[in-house]
Design a protein around this motif. Structure first.
Motif, PDB file in Angstrom:
ATOM      1  N   PRO A  62       0.810  -1.233   0.000  1.00 16.53           N
ATOM      2  CA  PRO A  62       0.000   0.000   0.000  1.00 16.53           C
ATOM      3  C   PRO A  62       0.837   1.273   0.000  1.00 16.53           C
ATOM      4  O   PRO A  62       0.433   2.283  -0.561  1.00 16.53           O
ATOM      5  CB  PRO A  62      -0.815  -0.130   1.294  1.00 16.53           C
ATOM      6  CG  PRO A  62      -0.886  -1.588   1.560  1.00 16.53           C
ATOM      7  CD  PRO A  62       0.415  -2.167   1.068  1.00 16.53           C
ATOM      8  N   ALA A  63       2.034   1.190   0.612  1.00 15.83           N
ATOM      9  CA  ALA A  63       2.862   2.399   0.699  1.00 15.83           C
ATOM     10  C   ALA A  63       3.534   2.732  -0.623  1.00 15.83           C
ATOM     11  O   ALA A  63       3.949   3.873  -0.850  1.00 15.83           O
ATOM     12  CB  ALA A  63       3.927   2.216   1.781  1.00 15.83           C
ATOM     13  N   ALA A  64       3.656   1.743  -1.491  1.00  7.48           N
ATOM     14  CA  ALA A  64       4.384   1.957  -2.751  1.00  7.48           C
ATOM     15  C   ALA A  64       3.438   2.485  -3.805  1.00  7.48           C
ATOM     16  O   ALA A  64       3.123   1.820  -4.788  1.00  7.48           O
ATOM     17  CB  ALA A  64       5.016   0.645  -3.194  1.00  7.48           C
ATOM     18  N   THR A  65       3.005   3.708  -3.604  1.00  9.01           N
ATOM     19  CA  THR A  65       1.967   4.301  -4.451  1.00  9.01           C
ATOM     20  C   THR A  65       2.526   4.754  -5.784  1.00  9.01           C
ATOM     21  O   THR A  65       3.747   4.896  -5.974  1.00  9.01           O
ATOM     22  CB  THR A  65       1.355   5.514  -3.749  1.00  9.01           C
ATOM     23  OG1 THR A  65       2.398   6.490  -3.558  1.00  9.01           O
ATOM     24  CG2 THR A  65       0.747   5.142  -2.407  1.00  9.01           C
ATOM     25  N   ALA A  66       1.622   5.027  -6.685  1.00  4.63           N
ATOM     26  CA  ALA A  66       2.010   5.572  -7.984  1.00  4.63           C
ATOM     27  C   ALA A  66       2.708   6.911  -7.802  1.00  4.63           C
ATOM     28  O   ALA A  66       3.720   7.201  -8.462  1.00  4.63           O
ATOM     29  CB  ALA A  66       0.776   5.712  -8.873  1.00  4.63           C
ATOM     30  N   GLU A  67       2.190   7.706  -6.891  1.00  7.36           N
ATOM     31  CA  GLU A  67       2.788   9.032  -6.649  1.00  7.36           C
ATOM     32  C   GLU A  67       4.230   8.906  -6.174  1.00  7.36           C
ATOM     33  O   GLU A  67       5.093   9.701  -6.552  1.00  7.36           O
ATOM     34  CB  GLU A  67       1.961   9.794  -5.610  1.00  7.36           C
ATOM     35  CG  GLU A  67       0.600  10.273  -6.095  1.00  7.36           C
ATOM     36  CD  GLU A  67      -0.473   9.186  -6.071  1.00  7.36           C
ATOM     37  OE1 GLU A  67      -0.153   8.024  -5.694  1.00  7.36           O
ATOM     38  OE2 GLU A  67      -1.618   9.477  -6.454  1.00  7.36           O
ATOM     39  N   MET A  68       4.488   7.896  -5.349  1.00  8.58           N
ATOM     40  CA  MET A  68       5.841   7.722  -4.841  1.00  8.58           C
ATOM     41  C   MET A  68       6.807   7.377  -5.976  1.00  8.58           C
ATOM     42  O   MET A  68       7.931   7.871  -6.019  1.00  8.58           O
ATOM     43  CB  MET A  68       5.867   6.604  -3.797  1.00  8.58           C
ATOM     44  CG  MET A  68       7.172   6.484  -3.048  1.00  8.58           C
ATOM     45  SD  MET A  68       7.093   5.266  -1.747  1.00  8.58           S
ATOM     46  CE  MET A  68       7.793   3.869  -2.554  1.00  8.58           C
ATOM     47  N   GLN A  69       6.352   6.532  -6.885  1.00  8.60           N
ATOM     48  CA  GLN A  69       7.230   6.165  -8.006  1.00  8.60           C
ATOM     49  C   GLN A  69       7.478   7.377  -8.909  1.00  8.60           C
ATOM     50  O   GLN A  69       8.589   7.574  -9.401  1.00  8.60           O
ATOM     51  CB  GLN A  69       6.625   5.018  -8.843  1.00  8.60           C
ATOM     52  CG  GLN A  69       6.176   3.807  -8.056  1.00  8.60           C
ATOM     53  CD  GLN A  69       7.169   3.354  -7.003  1.00  8.60           C
ATOM     54  OE1 GLN A  69       8.382   3.437  -7.182  1.00  8.60           O
ATOM     55  NE2 GLN A  69       6.659   2.883  -5.884  1.00  8.60           N
ATOM     56  N   ILE A  70       6.440   8.159  -9.133  1.00 11.54           N
ATOM     57  CA  ILE A  70       6.610   9.366  -9.949  1.00 11.54           C
ATOM     58  C   ILE A  70       7.598  10.318  -9.284  1.00 11.54           C
ATOM     59  O   ILE A  70       8.443  10.938  -9.944  1.00 11.54           O
ATOM     60  CB  ILE A  70       5.244  10.052 -10.174  1.00 11.54           C
ATOM     61  CG1 ILE A  70       4.333   9.186 -11.043  1.00 11.54           C
ATOM     62  CG2 ILE A  70       5.426  11.435 -10.796  1.00 11.54           C
ATOM     63  CD1 ILE A  70       4.747   9.068 -12.491  1.00 11.54           C
ATOM     64  N   ASP A  71       7.534  10.413  -7.964  1.00 11.02           N
ATOM     65  CA  ASP A  71       8.427  11.316  -7.249  1.00 11.02           C
ATOM     66  C   ASP A  71       9.884  10.896  -7.418  1.00 11.02           C
ATOM     67  O   ASP A  71      10.765  11.712  -7.690  1.00 11.02           O
ATOM     68  CB  ASP A  71       8.053  11.347  -5.770  1.00 11.02           C
ATOM     69  CG  ASP A  71       8.854  12.398  -5.017  1.00 11.02           C
ATOM     70  OD1 ASP A  71       9.693  12.031  -4.172  1.00 11.02           O
ATOM     71  OD2 ASP A  71       8.650  13.601  -5.281  1.00 11.02           O
ATOM     72  N   PHE A  72      10.154   9.608  -7.246  1.00 12.41           N
ATOM     73  CA  PHE A  72      11.523   9.133  -7.466  1.00 12.41           C
ATOM     74  C   PHE A  72      11.946   9.339  -8.922  1.00 12.41           C
ATOM     75  O   PHE A  72      13.091   9.706  -9.200  1.00 12.41           O
ATOM     76  CB  PHE A  72      11.648   7.653  -7.093  1.00 12.41           C
ATOM     77  CG  PHE A  72      11.960   7.411  -5.649  1.00 12.41           C
ATOM     78  CD1 PHE A  72      11.032   6.818  -4.818  1.00 12.41           C
ATOM     79  CD2 PHE A  72      13.182   7.785  -5.117  1.00 12.41           C
ATOM     80  CE1 PHE A  72      11.316   6.595  -3.469  1.00 12.41           C
ATOM     81  CE2 PHE A  72      13.488   7.562  -3.783  1.00 12.41           C
ATOM     82  CZ  PHE A  72      12.541   6.971  -2.952  1.00 12.41           C
TER      83      PHE A  72
END
Lengths: 309, 264
Positions: A62-72
């Motif tokens: 759940p923590a590995a969101t799409a937004e998190m990947q976009i941020d990296f």
């Protein structure tokens, strides 16, 4: 107390102190080993190259969101991300795979300019899988990401691979090459799923289907990349991505030596920094770097008209 | 004005299970110049596998003094084995004759417990001499290991016992490849300890958060080269955003913290 060292101050102090580190008294010559007075601007280098991350996951937790990947991805100048959410249960119902694909479709529609979504499936559900491929492709998904429920060379995969050939899409298969898998190495219990595909499995299916495009996942993900590269040397339809957390020095140059510069894809497998650093640090020409970061995967996409430029 | 960079975790020497490149002082210096690194703390990987580690320290000393270009650019650390005969004498030679500023200990490869009385004694002696003591989570990824290599790796909690025994020593903890989670008491201890964690490890994905947790004085640039690629540790620092690490903090990570602990 914080110390900020200015290089000029350091050099003026270091001729005695650094010599004293090593050689005791009597050495006062600062030597001629001074570093050139420039900085390698790594972030400038990072941002110079267009990138397609050929292997990255969204929502595995759940923590590995799409937004998190976009941020990296934004942090490291990664333009496109080929996302997937494989099912890691050994035997799940077909609905589990469909649910995963729905999550990827949703993510892809949330970030249509950034995500290329791959579908996943379990080949034991042959009819359902072929229908699922059609459904997913109609939704704009490109490519398959499959996992260790069944080995890639299992006959259950034949109709899937034949379909992927028709679609001119690549199949990315989770893989390993290490103690604990395959042949005599099984005597080492490393608790890996014995159905995980190993290089020999890829070679068998690549020989059977020379028109197929098959991607061996994460050669830098802990597996023996020397073995992997040597094994795939003579199979032009086996591609590798260099994703994974184990950013060993020389892996990229070794891969080029055995595979050539056209079969290697940049990828992260959610290991962001080292995925970029290993390619920047390698002894490559500009052309090779651009190919690995972007061009090679885009050429694969181009075969089916899915290219991003 | 070029930025100062100090690498607290690099090597020369051989790895028996894989050919390494740039694993000599001349070649490492070229890589340092290519990427703008001023100083590297180095040890000789041969010492991980020699039963008598002092032979590796002699090799390193002789290589550094073989060329005057090296003495301002390399800081040698000794590899010692506290359960092998003569380590006390070796320690003295490494500090008084070879001028080494720290030691690297490899309990996993040399087959002793980190709290073995001999290891504790050695760390205390290092403390008294002002030497830095380096431990690593792993040298190579055990997943791809040779059939002759060890299967075990460490995490931060495996290193904590020696820090509890000798909390006033100076430490480098390098290649944070595995869990960096410890309990609150150990987190407090780390904050009080004179320790630097290098940035080469794969488990430092959220370096900004770790700086908040342990402090901006606890991290320093490291490459773990030539085992790992040269730029991972640098990229983790340089890609930090302003709200994660301001300019002053980045300077500490690049060289300030290392310079302080190394007394440069």
């Amino acid at each position: 107390m914080a110390i900020v060292i200015n290089r000029r101050e350091f050099l003026s102090r270091s001729s005695m102190s650094a010599a004293g580190l090593m050689l005791g008294s009597g050495m006062t010559d600062p030597g001629s080993g001074k570093k050139p007075d420039y900085s390698f601007d790594i972030m400038n280098e990072v941002m110079k190259y267009r990138k397609i991350d050929s292997h990255i996951h969204v929502l595995l937790s759940p923590a590995a969101t799409a937004e998190m990947q976009i941020d990296f991805a934004d942090r490291l100048g990664i333009e496109k991300l080929v996302i997937s959410r494989p099912v890691v249960k050994q035997d799940g119902p077909h609905q589990d795979f469909r649910d995963s694909n729905d999550m990827m479709i949703k993510a892809m529609k949330q970030f249509p300019d950034r995500f290329i979504a791959q579908f996943t499936l379990h080949p034991k559900y042959t009819k359902e899988s072929l229908e699922e491929i059609k459904r997913c492709v109609d939704q704009g998904m490109v490519g398959a990401k499959v996992y260790y429920q069944v080995k890639i060379n299992d006959p259950l995969y034949y109709p899937i691979i034949e379909k992927m050939i028709d679609l001119k899409m690549i199949t990315l298969m989770h893989s390993h090459c290490q103690l604990g898998l395959g042949g005599y190495r099984m005597k080492y219990d490393t608790r890996l799923n014995p159905n995980t595909s190993i290089p020999e499995d890829f070679i068998e299916v690549a020989k059977r289907y020379p028109e197929a495009m098959i991607q061996f996942a994460h050669i830098c993900g802990g597996g023996d990349w020397e073995y992997e590269c040597k094994a795939f040397k003579d199979y032009p339809n086996i591609f590798v991505d260099v994703s994974g957390s184990n950013n060993e020095s020389n892996a990229i140059n070794y891969a080029i030596r055995y595979l050539g510069e056209d079969r290697i894809f940049f990828g992260s497998d959610n290991c962001y920094y080292q995925s970029v650093s290993k390619i920047l640090a390698a002894d490559l020409t500009e052309v090779q770097r651009k190919k690995i970061f972007f061009g090679n995967y885009n050429n694969v996409l181009r075969k089916g008209g899915y290219n991003v430029d | 004005m070029a930025t100062m960079l100090i690498d607290i975790n690099a090597y020369v020497g051989h790895w028996p299970f894989k050919q390494l490149r740039h694993n000599t002082c001349p070649d490492l210096l070229k890589v340092m110049n290519r990427f703008g690194v001023d100083i590297s703390v180095i040890s000789n990987l041969n010492g991980v596998f020699y039963k008598d580690t002092q032979a590796a320290n002699e090799e390193l000393f002789n290589e550094i003094r073989s060329d005057k270009r090296f003495k301002n650019r390399f800081i040698p650390f000794a590899i010692l084995n506290p359960i092998y005969a003569g380590w006390q004498n070796d320690l003295e030679i490494c500090t008084t004759r070879f001028g080494m500023k720290g030691i690297c200990l490899h309990p996993l490869y040399h087959d002793y417990e980190i709290t073995d009385p001999a290891c504790v004694e050695l760390v205390k002696r290092a403390r008294d001499l002002g030497l830095i003591v380096t431990f690593t989570h792993r040298i190579v990824d055990a997943r791809q290991r040779s059939w002759m290599d060890i299967p075990k790796e460490w995490s931060l909690k495996d290193i904590m016992p020696i820090i509890r025994e000798v909390p006033d020593a100076k430490y480098f903890m390098v290649n944070a490849a595995n869990s960096m989670v410890v309990n609150d008491d150990d987190t407090d201890l780390l904050r009080r300890t004179n320790i630097l964690i290098d940035t080469s490890g794969r488990n430092l994905t959220n370096l900004g958060e770790m700086i908040l947790r342990l402090g901006k004085d606890k991290f320093a640039m490291g490459t773990h080269f030539p085992i790992l690629d040269y730029l991972g540790g640098i990229l983790r620092i340089e890609s930090l955003r302003e709200n994660e690490a301001d300019g002053m903090t980045k300077q500490l990570l690049r060289s300030g913290n290392a310079g302080r602990v190394l007394s440069l």
